[in-house]
Motif scaffolding. Sequence first.
Motif, PDB file in Angstrom:
ATOM      1  N   GLU A  95     -12.817   9.556  16.345  1.00 57.83           N
ATOM      2  CA  GLU A  95     -12.892   8.909  17.645  1.00 57.83           C
ATOM      3  C   GLU A  95     -11.835   7.808  17.701  1.00 57.83           C
ATOM      4  O   GLU A  95     -11.711   6.994  16.798  1.00 57.83           O
ATOM      5  N   GLY A  96     -11.071   7.779  18.763  1.00 54.31           N
ATOM      6  CA  GLY A  96     -10.010   6.788  18.889  1.00 54.31           C
ATOM      7  C   GLY A  96      -8.632   7.325  18.539  1.00 54.31           C
ATOM      8  O   GLY A  96      -7.636   6.623  18.716  1.00 54.31           O
ATOM      9  N   GLY A  97      -8.570   8.559  18.041  1.00 54.02           N
ATOM     10  CA  GLY A  97      -7.273   9.138  17.736  1.00 54.02           C
ATOM     11  C   GLY A  97      -7.195   9.694  16.328  1.00 54.02           C
ATOM     12  O   GLY A  97      -7.959   9.306  15.438  1.00 54.02           O
ATOM     13  N   ALA A  98      -6.270  10.618  16.115  1.00 55.52           N
ATOM     14  CA  ALA A  98      -6.116  11.264  14.816  1.00 55.52           C
ATOM     15  C   ALA A  98      -5.600  10.270  13.777  1.00 55.52           C
ATOM     16  O   ALA A  98      -4.759   9.418  14.062  1.00 55.52           O
ATOM     17  N   VAL A  99      -6.113  10.390  12.561  1.00 60.65           N
ATOM     18  CA  VAL A  99      -5.662   9.585  11.417  1.00 60.65           C
ATOM     19  C   VAL A  99      -4.928  10.512  10.462  1.00 60.65           C
ATOM     20  O   VAL A  99      -5.439  11.582  10.106  1.00 60.65           O
ATOM     21  N   GLU A 100      -3.733  10.108  10.048  1.00 60.85           N
ATOM     22  CA  GLU A 100      -2.910  10.945   9.189  1.00 60.85           C
ATOM     23  C   GLU A 100      -2.810  10.334   7.795  1.00 60.85           C
ATOM     24  O   GLU A 100      -2.848   9.104   7.635  1.00 60.85           O
ATOM     25  N   ALA A 101      -2.693  11.184   6.787  1.00 62.96           N
ATOM     26  CA  ALA A 101      -2.580  10.743   5.399  1.00 62.96           C
ATOM     27  C   ALA A 101      -1.306  11.336   4.792  1.00 62.96           C
ATOM     28  O   ALA A 101      -1.054  12.550   4.912  1.00 62.96           O
ATOM     29  N   TYR A 102      -0.510  10.467   4.167  1.00 66.66           N
ATOM     30  CA  TYR A 102       0.774  10.886   3.599  1.00 66.66           C
ATOM     31  C   TYR A 102       0.883  10.405   2.151  1.00 66.66           C
ATOM     32  O   TYR A 102       0.294   9.381   1.760  1.00 66.66           O
TER      33      TYR A 102
END
Length: 486
Positions: free
Chosen positions: A444-451
């Motif tokens: 919720e609130g937008g996609a979270v990306e992991a790098y």
Amino acid sequence: MDDWAAVVHGGEQVAALARLDNPEEERFRPAWLVWGYLQWHTFDAPGGLVGPNAWNLLRLAILVAGLALLVALALPPPRTRLEALLQGPLAALPPFLVLTVPKLARDLARFGPQEPLLVGGMALGGSLLVLAAREALRPAPVRRSRALLLAGAGGVLWLAGVYQKETALAALPLLAAVLLAGRRALRRWHGLSAARRRALAALGAVLLLPLAHVAAASALLALRGDLVYGAEAGRGIGDGLRLLYEWSSEVFSPDQRRLVLVSVGLTGLVALARRSPDWVALGALAAGGLSLLLAAQSGVVTSRYYLPAFALAGVALALALGRLPPLVQAGAVGLLALAFLPAGEARREVAGWTAEEQAGSALVDLIARLEARGCPVAMAGIDEETQNALQVLVARELGERTARSSCSRDSVYLVLRPWGEGAALASACAPGALARVREPFLLEGGAVEAYRCSRLRRDPVRDPLLGVLEARELVAARRFRPRLPG
């Protein structure tokens, strides 16, 4: 965060309440703390979710039964068989309308929101107390066991609703309206025995004293300036109401917003046509309006703030329809069913929330695995509430894992939303050295990306909040640090 506070500190909070202390500095919501403790420390909780879901189903049942019984008691006695048949659908109308709002359906699926039990507990508890009062007022001998059962169950539910949060004070106009509607029955007071008078006085005390307590505690918090979200008593209400109005289009469809206006207009028209106001319907609308006024005090907006007002608008609509000819009632109920069934959007909203919860769990698992391996994790672009929740959840996961140093020496892992501060953190990685770990986590609130960043850049990076920093300094400043609350 509220759920995990109940898991970690629920016992301490309930112990403080037993000492008549308020364990929270900015809130007064003792019944919500007790409910959270029961939800997360009974049955298979906190290790499993069978118990929390069972409590959540009970909360939903209380809301549905409370709204339905409130309407059923306030409807005029049926004069024909058709009117009697229609009283069931009319009583079911308010919970039906609430359940078919997608955003409110999401709030009902979640464990944390206080509004469902606030509305349900007060509606069901208050209705049972009214039935107990009717026992004391009836000319026939009092059915003692029935009266005690109604008063006991009603009192417990009323207390559970009133002490959920400060918004319970919005019920005062509805209470006054119920007294006005029942003034004819109350005229029997002088002809009652002393025992019946004492019973009615005790029921009145159960209704009013908790509200007086909440009002006094809320006033003390306001005088100290210890309000939640940094709000100041009496300030910003206009802005808060404007936000509530503007955000209502995010919560309700155009038809649902129009339905609230129809409820207000129809209540007024029926009162004019009958030349006698329906006090309970007017009280419900006034209580709903006051609940929004109290919600506006916080200066923030969330969908659950609308639940009391929308539910009470549904109560007023059902009562107004109950004064119309039976064929009009049947037609209105049919039209509403066609308009809001099969509630596919509500189901999709709950399914979306479930997917977000699963994505959040996967993100917690990823960060916990990286921390257990000794891999540095930096985070940016994540809202404060989500970041705080991640810190708590990862800390709990780490307590159940065996730490081992197996991370590449130069690798840094970045968890971010790809704009603003998150974009700045991503730019700290050298060109060609940034690799996505997995698909984005749709929260919720937008996609979270992991790098995974295998090498940091050598030249400085500009962060929107921290200014110009060396890449290593920025990563150090954004370092994720698990912690338990308290």
